[in-house]
Design an enzyme around this catalytic site. Structure first.
Site, PDB file in Angstrom:
ATOM      1  N   ARG A  53      -3.889  -5.021   6.083  1.00  0.00           N
ATOM      2  CA  ARG A  53      -4.600  -5.646   5.097  1.00  0.00           C
ATOM      3  C   ARG A  53      -3.466  -6.187   4.000  1.00  0.00           C
ATOM      4  O   ARG A  53      -2.299  -5.970   4.318  1.00  0.00           O
ATOM      5  CB  ARG A  53      -5.420  -4.397   4.358  1.00  0.00           C
ATOM      6  N   GLY A  54      -4.017  -6.437   2.830  1.00  0.00           N
ATOM      7  CA  GLY A  54      -3.106  -7.112   1.859  1.00  0.00           C
ATOM      8  C   GLY A  54      -3.234  -8.681   2.140  1.00  0.00           C
ATOM      9  O   GLY A  54      -3.074  -9.141   3.230  1.00  0.00           O
ATOM     10  N   ALA A  55      -3.324  -9.384   1.031  1.00  0.00           N
ATOM     11  CA  ALA A  55      -3.756 -10.905   1.421  1.00  0.00           C
ATOM     12  C   ALA A  55      -2.681 -11.715   2.161  1.00  0.00           C
ATOM     13  O   ALA A  55      -3.305 -12.191   3.176  1.00  0.00           O
ATOM     14  CB  ALA A  55      -3.813 -11.545  -0.012  1.00  0.00           C
ATOM     15  N   GLN A 203      -4.594   3.122  -1.193  1.00  0.00           N
ATOM     16  CA  GLN A 203      -3.690   2.433  -0.710  1.00  0.00           C
ATOM     17  C   GLN A 203      -2.396   2.651  -1.395  1.00  0.00           C
ATOM     18  O   GLN A 203      -1.450   2.630  -1.079  1.00  0.00           O
ATOM     19  CB  GLN A 203      -4.049   0.888  -0.865  1.00  0.00           C
ATOM     20  N   ASP A 244      -5.389 -10.914  -4.640  1.00  0.00           N
ATOM     21  CA  ASP A 244      -5.860 -11.611  -3.387  1.00  0.00           C
ATOM     22  C   ASP A 244      -6.518 -12.968  -3.415  1.00  0.00           C
ATOM     23  O   ASP A 244      -6.704 -13.814  -2.628  1.00  0.00           O
ATOM     24  CB  ASP A 244      -7.191 -10.797  -2.937  1.00  0.00           C
ATOM     25  N   ASN A 254      -7.861  -8.713  -7.761  1.00  0.00           N
ATOM     26  CA  ASN A 254      -7.164  -7.972  -7.059  1.00  0.00           C
ATOM     27  C   ASN A 254      -7.977  -6.599  -7.002  1.00  0.00           C
ATOM     28  O   ASN A 254      -9.059  -6.560  -7.331  1.00  0.00           O
ATOM     29  CB  ASN A 254      -5.818  -7.713  -7.919  1.00  0.00           C
ATOM     30  N   LYS A 255      -7.421  -5.624  -6.409  1.00  0.00           N
ATOM     31  CA  LYS A 255      -7.970  -4.393  -5.853  1.00  0.00           C
ATOM     32  C   LYS A 255      -8.908  -3.890  -7.025  1.00  0.00           C
ATOM     33  O   LYS A 255      -8.049  -4.006  -8.143  1.00  0.00           O
ATOM     34  CB  LYS A 255      -6.840  -3.277  -5.551  1.00  0.00           C
TER      35      LYS A 255
HETATM   36  O1  MRU Z   1      -8.142  -4.150   0.227  1.00  0.00           O
HETATM   37  P1  MRU Z   1      -6.666  -4.449   0.449  1.00  0.00           P
HETATM   38  O2  MRU Z   1      -6.013  -3.175   0.778  1.00  0.00           O
HETATM   39  O3  MRU Z   1      -6.430  -5.651   1.513  1.00  0.00           O
HETATM   40  O4  MRU Z   1      -6.166  -4.785  -1.091  1.00  0.00           O
HETATM   41  C1  MRU Z   1      -4.950  -5.180  -1.095  1.00  0.00           C
HETATM   42  C2  MRU Z   1      -4.508  -5.760  -2.621  1.00  0.00           C
HETATM   43  O5  MRU Z   1      -5.584  -5.699  -3.415  1.00  0.00           O
HETATM   44  C3  MRU Z   1      -3.277  -6.401  -2.867  1.00  0.00           C
HETATM   45  O6  MRU Z   1      -3.260  -6.017  -4.093  1.00  0.00           O
HETATM   46  C4  MRU Z   1      -3.432  -7.807  -2.704  1.00  0.00           C
HETATM   47  O7  MRU Z   1      -3.811  -8.338  -1.371  1.00  0.00           O
HETATM   48  C5  MRU Z   1      -2.061  -8.349  -2.904  1.00  0.00           C
HETATM   49  S1  MRU Z   1      -0.967  -7.862  -1.504  1.00  0.00           S
HETATM   50  C6  MRU Z   1       0.700  -8.436  -1.747  1.00  0.00           C
END
Ligand code: MRU
Length: 366
Positions: A53-55, A203, A244, A254-255
């Protein structure tokens, strides 16, 4: 970054040269388990079920998913179907579409026989580019942390609050929001990180705390609602998060919960920085609140929480009473007016169309 002294990325080729190894992030922080992806379906499942996960890492995994698809069938109809399968896994992180488009652009004009080696080469290039981008973000973010340090007494702790996990586990290496923190720590600056636990999937508590521990960076896990209180008491010098999808106008998706941190930061005069690789910018979108699709995930992620018991077993338990409904919005949008800085691989700019077009003049003005 290193795990127990061993340089490690979040995605790499298996010893057989074609399988794709990842860290199953659903098992962290208590277990470090790697998984080999061997098919398009494996890659799609790894993204959808958040083993990765993470963009930026979602994008890199999708790129390797296209390579795995090409191994089974490198015809254009098969690759287009693979694109659609991977694109449907998670709706919000724009890096997914960016990586899939890059793969299709490089493969479509080739002969079927040439597509397989080209797919692996392009996926590796996307992964390597992410590492270089994140390292550059780290350098530009370090400059900001140095400016903040210069306003404090020599040796005084620099307190940085972050939300979710935008560290190396969310990218191929370095991270976005955490890259400046790693570089500051490595440069000897006295940083301390407030880690939002980041309900519902935690996370922050599970992943950000895990990787900061591996690197030895001082940090404290806090409940998500704590940040405003800390800011009122001058215990936060900088908020830095990832994203994201960021619009061409500087709205930051973002999250879930990021927006509330930005409101508290604005009310307390705390700089709010967003670290983002350029593939996270959606140049087609102007209004983040109206236009960015927000992922709605399974309510079980809200109703249940997993953790380690005293006897060392990892178990899942239910929080609310039987039958209570739950809603699980995975992301929110912070309007550009609440963002002090965007930090990209090309440098730092205000969160505005003008700021972004100064750094990316080739994209034109909105
Ligand atoms: O749902 P996730 O864990 O994929 O969400 C991740 C985030 O919101 C991060 O802050 C975002 O992807 C940036 S990662 C460098």
């Amino acid at each position: 970054m290193k795990i127990n002294g061993k340089p490690t990325r979040t995605i790499w080729l298996a010893a057989d040269g074609w399988g794709v190894e990842i860290i199953d992030q659903t098992r962290l922080p208590h277990e470090l388990v790697t998984v080999t992806l061997r098919s398009l379906d494996d890659a799609a499942r790894a993204i959808k079920d958040m083993w990765v996960r993470g963009a930026p890492l979602i994008g890199a995994t999708a790129a390797y998913g296209m390579a795995l698809a090409a191994r089974a069938d490198s015809s254009l109809p098969a690759l287009r179907a693979a694109y659609d399968t991977l694109h449907a896994t998670r709706p919000t992180a724009i890096n997914l579409k960016w990586a899939l488009d890059a793969m299709m652009d490089s493969l479509a004009s080739l002969s079927p026989a040439d597509r397989l080696p080209a797919a692996y080469a392009q996926a590796a290039a996307i992964a390597d580019e992410d590492v270089a981008i994140c390292s550059a973000i780290g350098d530009h973010g370090l400059a900001l942390i140095r400016e903040i340090a210069a306003k404090k007494a020599p040796g005084e702790t620099i307190n940085i609050l972050t939300h979710c996990n935008a560290g190396w586990l969310a990218t191929v290496d370095w991270g976005t929001a955490l890259a400046p923190i790693y570089k500051a720590f490595d440069a000897g600056l006295p940083v301390h990180v407030w880690v939002d636990e980041t309900r519902p999937r935690n996370q922050g508590a599970a992943l950000t705390a895990r990787e900061l521990s591996w690197h030895g960076v001082p940090h404290t896990v806090i409940a998500d609602n704590t940040g405003g209180h800390l800011m009122q008491h001058k215990l936060v010098d900088l908020v830095i998060v990832g994203t994201d999808r960021t619009t061409r106008t500087g709205d930051v998706c973002n999250k879930i919960g990021t927006y509330l941190k930005a409101l508290a930061a604005a009310d307390n005069g705390v700089p709010f920085a967003v670290a983002l690789p350029s593939p996270t910018i959606d140049w087609t979108v102007a209004d983040g609140v109206a236009e960015i699709p927000i992922e709605l995930r399974d309510e079980a992620e809200v109703t249940h929480i997993s953790g380690k018991t005293a006897d060392g077993n990892v178990v899942s338990v239910q929080l609310p009473p039987d039958g209570s409904a739950a809603a699980n919005y995975a992301f929110d949008v912070t309007p550009a007016r609440l963002v002090t800085w965007l930090i990209t691989e090309r440098g730092r700019c205000p969160a505005s169309p003008e700021g972004l077009s100064t750094l990316f003049p080739e994209k034109g003005r909105s």
